[in-house]
Write a protein that holds these residues in place. Sequence first.
Motif, mmCIF file in Angstrom:
data_model
loop_
_atom_site.group_PDB
_atom_site.id
_atom_site.type_symbol
_atom_site.label_atom_id
_atom_site.label_comp_id
_atom_site.label_asym_id
_atom_site.label_seq_id
_atom_site.Cartn_x
_atom_site.Cartn_y
_atom_site.Cartn_z
ATOM 1 N N VAL A 13 -19.368 6.166 61.386
ATOM 2 C CA VAL A 13 -19.431 7.626 61.413
ATOM 3 C C VAL A 13 -20.877 8.047 61.234
ATOM 4 O O VAL A 13 -21.541 7.670 60.263
ATOM 5 C CB VAL A 13 -18.529 8.240 60.300
ATOM 6 C CG1 VAL A 13 -18.677 9.747 60.273
ATOM 7 C CG2 VAL A 13 -17.088 7.839 60.511
ATOM 8 N N ASP A 15 -21.840 11.566 61.676
ATOM 9 C CA ASP A 15 -21.891 12.938 61.158
ATOM 10 C C ASP A 15 -20.463 13.440 60.927
ATOM 11 O O ASP A 15 -19.559 13.140 61.706
ATOM 12 C CB ASP A 15 -22.609 13.842 62.170
ATOM 13 C CG ASP A 15 -22.815 15.249 61.655
ATOM 14 O OD1 ASP A 15 -23.049 15.414 60.441
ATOM 15 O OD2 ASP A 15 -22.728 16.186 62.472
ATOM 16 N N THR A 16 -20.291 14.197 59.854
ATOM 17 C CA THR A 16 -18.990 14.794 59.542
ATOM 18 C C THR A 16 -19.192 16.278 59.268
ATOM 19 O O THR A 16 -20.064 16.642 58.472
ATOM 20 C CB THR A 16 -18.363 14.127 58.301
ATOM 21 O OG1 THR A 16 -18.196 12.736 58.557
ATOM 22 C CG2 THR A 16 -17.014 14.747 57.978
ATOM 23 N N ARG A 25 -14.479 17.405 62.065
ATOM 24 C CA ARG A 25 -15.059 16.818 63.280
ATOM 25 C C ARG A 25 -15.998 15.701 62.857
ATOM 26 O O ARG A 25 -16.859 15.901 62.016
ATOM 27 C CB ARG A 25 -15.816 17.887 64.062
ATOM 28 C CG ARG A 25 -16.413 17.384 65.340
ATOM 29 C CD ARG A 25 -17.217 18.509 66.014
ATOM 30 N NE ARG A 25 -17.870 18.047 67.207
ATOM 31 C CZ ARG A 25 -19.053 17.454 67.236
ATOM 32 N NH1 ARG A 25 -19.713 17.237 66.117
ATOM 33 N NH2 ARG A 25 -19.585 17.071 68.367
ATOM 34 N N ARG A 26 -15.796 14.526 63.448
ATOM 35 C CA ARG A 26 -16.650 13.376 63.132
ATOM 36 C C ARG A 26 -17.321 12.858 64.410
ATOM 37 O O ARG A 26 -16.655 12.680 65.423
ATOM 38 C CB ARG A 26 -15.840 12.253 62.492
ATOM 39 C CG ARG A 26 -15.204 12.625 61.167
ATOM 40 C CD ARG A 26 -14.632 11.396 60.472
ATOM 41 N NE ARG A 26 -13.715 11.736 59.423
ATOM 42 C CZ ARG A 26 -14.046 12.069 58.182
ATOM 43 N NH1 ARG A 26 -15.309 12.093 57.839
ATOM 44 N NH2 ARG A 26 -13.131 12.346 57.282
ATOM 45 N N ARG A 27 -18.600 12.629 64.314
ATOM 46 C CA ARG A 27 -19.352 12.017 65.409
ATOM 47 C C ARG A 27 -19.425 10.532 65.098
ATOM 48 O O ARG A 27 -19.857 10.127 64.015
ATOM 49 C CB ARG A 27 -20.753 12.640 65.476
ATOM 50 C CG ARG A 27 -21.559 12.226 66.664
ATOM 51 C CD ARG A 27 -21.044 12.905 67.903
ATOM 52 N NE ARG A 27 -21.874 12.509 69.037
ATOM 53 C CZ ARG A 27 -21.420 12.384 70.250
ATOM 54 N NH1 ARG A 27 -20.162 12.653 70.525
ATOM 55 N NH2 ARG A 27 -22.215 12.025 71.220
ATOM 56 N N ARG A 28 -18.988 9.708 66.046
ATOM 57 C CA ARG A 28 -18.889 8.258 65.816
ATOM 58 C C ARG A 28 -19.709 7.475 66.845
ATOM 59 O O ARG A 28 -19.963 7.961 67.936
ATOM 60 C CB ARG A 28 -17.429 7.819 65.899
ATOM 61 C CG ARG A 28 -16.533 8.472 64.860
ATOM 62 C CD ARG A 28 -15.063 8.088 65.079
ATOM 63 N NE ARG A 28 -14.202 8.727 64.113
ATOM 64 C CZ ARG A 28 -13.829 8.195 62.955
ATOM 65 N NH1 ARG A 28 -14.233 6.999 62.616
ATOM 66 N NH2 ARG A 28 -13.044 8.853 62.138
ATOM 67 N N ARG A 36 -21.320 6.811 71.977
ATOM 68 C CA ARG A 36 -21.021 7.811 70.950
ATOM 69 C C ARG A 36 -19.893 8.718 71.441
ATOM 70 O O ARG A 36 -19.845 9.077 72.611
ATOM 71 C CB ARG A 36 -22.260 8.640 70.623
ATOM 72 C CG ARG A 36 -23.324 7.791 69.944
ATOM 73 C CD ARG A 36 -24.500 8.607 69.528
ATOM 74 N NE ARG A 36 -25.449 7.760 68.812
ATOM 75 C CZ ARG A 36 -26.499 8.218 68.194
ATOM 76 N NH1 ARG A 36 -26.766 9.516 68.183
ATOM 77 N NH2 ARG A 36 -27.312 7.395 67.572
ATOM 78 N N SER A 38 -16.808 11.865 69.771
ATOM 79 C CA SER A 38 -16.394 12.728 68.662
ATOM 80 C C SER A 38 -14.882 12.665 68.483
ATOM 81 O O SER A 38 -14.130 12.535 69.456
ATOM 82 C CB SER A 38 -16.787 14.181 68.937
ATOM 83 O OG SER A 38 -18.184 14.313 68.974
ATOM 84 N N THR A 39 -14.471 12.784 67.253
ATOM 85 C CA THR A 39 -13.040 12.876 66.941
ATOM 86 C C THR A 39 -12.818 14.119 66.073
ATOM 87 O O THR A 39 -13.728 14.568 65.376
ATOM 88 C CB THR A 39 -12.533 11.634 66.181
ATOM 89 O OG1 THR A 39 -13.273 11.503 64.965
ATOM 90 C CG2 THR A 39 -12.668 10.373 67.017
ATOM 91 N N VAL A 40 -11.624 14.659 66.143
ATOM 92 C CA VAL A 40 -11.245 15.808 65.326
ATOM 93 C C VAL A 40 -10.012 15.410 64.533
ATOM 94 O O VAL A 40 -9.017 14.954 65.100
ATOM 95 C CB VAL A 40 -10.955 17.057 66.198
ATOM 96 C CG1 VAL A 40 -10.511 18.210 65.329
ATOM 97 C CG2 VAL A 40 -12.176 17.439 66.999
#
Length: 194
Positions: A13, A15-16, A25-28, A36, A38-40
Motif C-alpha cells: 500500500v 497511500d490510504t 481508497r488505497r493506492r497499491r 500501480r 487503486s482499490t476502494v
Amino acid sequence: MKCPFCGHADDRVLDTRVQKDGSIRRRRECLECKARFSTVETIMLAFPFIIKKDGRREPFSKEKILKGLQAACQKRPVSLGQIDAVVERISAWVINRGESEISSRLIGKKVMAELKQLDDVAYIRFASVYRTFKDVQEFVETLEDAELLDFVDASNPQLSLTAMTFVESEKKPNHETDSKTTSPRARTPNLISN
C-alpha cells in the motif's frame, strides 16, 4: 489482493485516504510487475429483517424510510440534508440494537420520534398514515403516546398536543332582544376607559 495486470497476490500500500462517503481508497503497487492500481474499501453492514404487521419478513430498506419521510415532510421547511440525517440516525439505531429481526412497529415509533423533533406537522402527517385511528380522541392520545418518550431527545421540547377543552359561559336568553339574534361568532368589542 490480486494484481489486475499480472494476477500476483502480493502488493504494498502506497497511500490510504478516507473518502467523503466513509469508504477507504488505497493506492497499491504490485510486488511482481510494479504496476500501480487503486482499490476502494467499504464497510458492509448487515441490517436485520423487518417483521411486518401481517408476519411477513423483509430486508431493512433505507429507501423505504426515506420515501416515507419525504412524503411526511412535503412542502415543509425541512431540507433534504435533515431528512438524510434522520435516515442515517434510524439506520444506525437499527444496527446498534444488534438483533437479527426487528418489528416494523418499533421502527415506526423511532421514525415518529425523529419527526417529532424535526417538524410537528410532518410528525402528525406520518402518525396519521402510519397508524389507523377510530376517532379524533384516539389520534390525540397516540400523538401524546408515553412509549414515544423513550425515543425522543429530552433536550428538544415540543408543544403539547393534548386536547384542550373550552368552557363557554352560560347565557340566559334575553326576551327583549329575541328579535335581534346575534351570531355567536360576532362579538362586540369591550371598551376600556382610561
